[in-house]
Design a protein around this motif. Structure first.
Motif, PDB file in Angstrom:
ATOM      1  N   SER A 125       0.835  -1.204   0.000  1.00 37.24           N
ATOM      2  CA  SER A 125       0.000   0.000   0.000  1.00 37.24           C
ATOM      3  C   SER A 125       0.861   1.242   0.000  1.00 37.24           C
ATOM      4  O   SER A 125       0.490   2.249  -0.589  1.00 37.24           O
ATOM      5  CB  SER A 125      -0.965   0.119   1.154  1.00 37.24           C
ATOM      6  OG  SER A 125      -0.910  -0.745   2.132  1.00 37.24           O
ATOM      7  N   GLU A 128       2.410   1.777  -3.798  1.00 33.84           N
ATOM      8  CA  GLU A 128       1.516   2.149  -4.886  1.00 33.84           C
ATOM      9  C   GLU A 128       1.450   3.668  -4.995  1.00 33.84           C
ATOM     10  O   GLU A 128       1.476   4.367  -3.990  1.00 33.84           O
ATOM     11  CB  GLU A 128       0.095   1.627  -4.593  1.00 33.84           C
ATOM     12  CG  GLU A 128      -0.061   0.175  -4.845  1.00 33.84           C
ATOM     13  CD  GLU A 128      -1.499  -0.264  -4.616  1.00 33.84           C
ATOM     14  OE1 GLU A 128      -2.406   0.542  -4.589  1.00 33.84           O
ATOM     15  OE2 GLU A 128      -1.669  -1.468  -4.461  1.00 33.84           O
ATOM     16  N   SER A 132      -3.100   6.950  -8.564  1.00 40.35           N
ATOM     17  CA  SER A 132      -3.433   6.049  -9.640  1.00 40.35           C
ATOM     18  C   SER A 132      -4.845   5.510  -9.518  1.00 40.35           C
ATOM     19  O   SER A 132      -5.354   4.950 -10.450  1.00 40.35           O
ATOM     20  CB  SER A 132      -2.403   4.936  -9.733  1.00 40.35           C
ATOM     21  OG  SER A 132      -2.463   4.096  -8.619  1.00 40.35           O
TER      22      SER A 132
END
Length: 133
Positions: A125, A128, A132
């Protein structure tokens, strides 16, 4: 003087001459024998009573002895049952301890796996890109 001796009959009904002192001794001996016979009869009765009493006591003792043997056998049986039950319970306790150790190890393994997965999820997490989505 021989004519002064009393004439008496013997036990076999024969005539004989007895001196008075011999007759008195004979009567005294007869009385003593009769007394002795009576005392022997009393003694025999006492002995019979004592023997009967002892035989009765023997029967009571034998009965109580058999009861005691029966109770002892019951107690020994109970002791054997308790020993077997104790052994069975010890075996169950051992099985449960082994199972507890296995489950504890499995739980600790799962807790560790969960922690690793949380760390992985946290890392993923954080890696990322935020925008996005």
């Amino acid at each position: 003087m021989e004519s002064e001796r009393p004439v008496s009959l013997t036990v076999r009904a024969t005539c004989g001459l007895w001196r008075p002192t011999s007759s008195q001794r004979w009567l005294s001996l007869r009385d003593d024998c009769t007394g002795f016979t009576e005392k022997m009869d009393e003694f025999r009765k006492l002995v019979e009573t004592a023997v009967t009493s002892v035989e009765h006591q023997v029967q009571l003792i034998e009965r109580e002895k058999l009861k005691a043997i029966g109770i002892r056998n019951q107690v020994e049986g109970v002791i054997e049952i308790r020993k077997r039950k104790e052994e069975e319970l010890r075996a169950v306790i051992h099985e449960r301890q082994v199972e507890l150790e296995r489950l504890t190890a499995e739980y600790e393994s799962m807790v560790k796996l969960e922690q690793e997965q949380r760390v992985l999820i946290e890392r993923l997490s954080n890696s990322e890109p935020q925008g996005s989505h």
